[in-house]
Design a protein around this motif. Sequence first.
Motif, short mmCIF file in Angstrom:
data_model
loop_
_atom_site.label_atom_id
_atom_site.label_comp_id
_atom_site.label_asym_id
_atom_site.label_seq_id
_atom_site.Cartn_x
_atom_site.Cartn_y
_atom_site.Cartn_z
N ALA A 127 64.92 71.59 -20.52
CA ALA A 127 65.55 72.77 -19.91
C ALA A 127 66.99 72.90 -20.37
N ALA A 128 67.66 71.76 -20.50
CA ALA A 128 69.05 71.77 -20.97
C ALA A 128 69.13 72.26 -22.41
N LYS B 85 68.93 76.02 -22.60
CA LYS B 85 70.18 76.66 -22.17
C LYS B 85 71.26 76.52 -23.24
N LEU C 226 76.81 73.00 -17.93
CA LEU C 226 75.60 72.51 -17.27
C LEU C 226 75.43 73.04 -15.85
N LEU D 251 71.99 73.41 -13.79
CA LEU D 251 70.93 72.53 -14.30
C LEU D 251 70.69 71.38 -13.33
#
Length: 582
Positions: free
Chosen positions: A51-52, A55, A95, A98
């Motif tokens: 997921a990071a 992004k 971040l 997240l």
Amino acid sequence: MKMRFWLLDVASEAEGGKPFIWLWCKGEDLSTWVVKQRYTPSFYLTGRIEAAAQKLKSSSVRFERCSRRVRGKPVQALKIYVDAEDLEKAASRLLKGLNGVEVYEEDLRSSTKYLLESGLRPCGWIEVDGEVVQRFDGVSFIKPRSIKRLEHAPPPSLTAVAIDPVFFAEHGSPTPERDPVRLVSLYFSDGFRVQLEGDEREIFEKLIEAIGERDPDIVVGFGLNRIQWNYLSERAKKLGIRLMVGRLGSEPRTSVYGHVSIRGRLNIDLEDMARDIPELTIETLEEFVNYLGIKKEFDSIDEHELAEKWKSDKDLVKRYSMQRAEAIMAAYEAVKDFIFSLSELTGMPADYILTASAGFRVESYLMTHAVRVGELIPKRMEIRHVTYPGGLVKAPEPGIHENVAVVDFRSMYPSLMIKYNISFDTLSPDGENVAPNGYRFKASPEGFLPNVLKTLLRERRAIQSRLKELDPESVEAKVLDARQRAVKIITNAIYGYTGWIGARWYTREVAEATTAWGREVINSSMKKAEELGMTVIYSDTDSLFLKNYEGRLEKFMEWIERELGLEAKVDEVFKRVIFTEA
């Protein structure tokens, strides 16, 4: 063009919002250089990294996938590069929102991060291949194509100035808002000396001029960080003067660990070293110099006497101040090799090394090892202090004792950590090595800390072996002896570091287990000594004081090596020992 430089200091500088690393260096001809390099800091992310990654891609942030370890456990991570002066804030912003991720190394200073990744060490030699791009105010700037760390070798003949400023109040303690600087004594390493007095503005102008013209690599004093630089800076500001004692016209600024940085020079405060010596109950320059075995005569004046003496006998005050400057220089000459060796070993710049606590010094060394083996460096955590039992002490038997041998275990705690593989990454409920207090550690693979300790002990033995071949008075011998003392200090402090609440790798179980095994060793050794007919009159942590040792000591030492797997030596043999009542 390839050149050989000695790395004096490292700094992170911003230009146009972009971070650069400046390596302040000395050439073999003692010329001053800055190796200026563009540098993009980075941090790591573990956990739900997919997921990071999505992004970061959408935000056009550069990153790469990599394998690392966290407390010995393999993890997949993202290494994220961000052009920012404040990496911690940049990481937090990137971040935001997240979940399920852990961030590592975003709290490290850019200059620290650069040294760790490049493998370069302050107070060590480097080879730079590059081109000279600018010369300004006595400093040459070079743009590097490559930088290589070279083998350990003695430092160049750096220039230094000892400084002793005098300020006082007519009544009470001096304050920079009210009380002027009356005198500044300067003593340079080539023997040149000067005292600046009279009009305060003129004192500051001449101080800036003297340091600028003679351009020392090191400024050394006693009390510089705690009081003096702040006082001088505040007085200069009050007079509308920029205290440009740094290279390229810069002023002193407060940095990490309460240290004051002076750009392009090392600011070394020997008071920080004195405050770290347990034997010194009074941390004065006179006591410190005497502790070092330096013979210096002082016309000592107490601080509260300065105002009265300045009126009644100004020459006495001037003489005392110059005596202090000369003593500061003599003390610096006595300890400089040790300071530089500790700096190169730990990776901390030499002017930080004395202000930093033992825990920070150990941690800096551990971080260099962590980067080499792919171990991510954790953040410091808020931890409540919990005490734990230390080494075993048998109270001395009061009285006069004839013929006493002192047996000392060599590097007992480091040796036990290696023997039982004691480390934060081997602590396990099903570990094969069980400490006397119940903590368990895996026998294999080798833990992070035992690996570090083996490296340090190997280096110390190699240095000691080399020292036997050298003239003790040679430059190489003095530098190597300082190096082996620095290695010893870091080696012996590692077990205690793990129980320090400020440690990034805090693991109280490691410290507790190490001291528990240590107590077991001393207990069993005392029993064996008694079995062999000796009398233990005193014991403290890793040493035993033995009577009736004649004809029995050799058998005892063999038992220690055979049964305990440890090394011990007879440290002293005293004809007579007196223990008094506590």
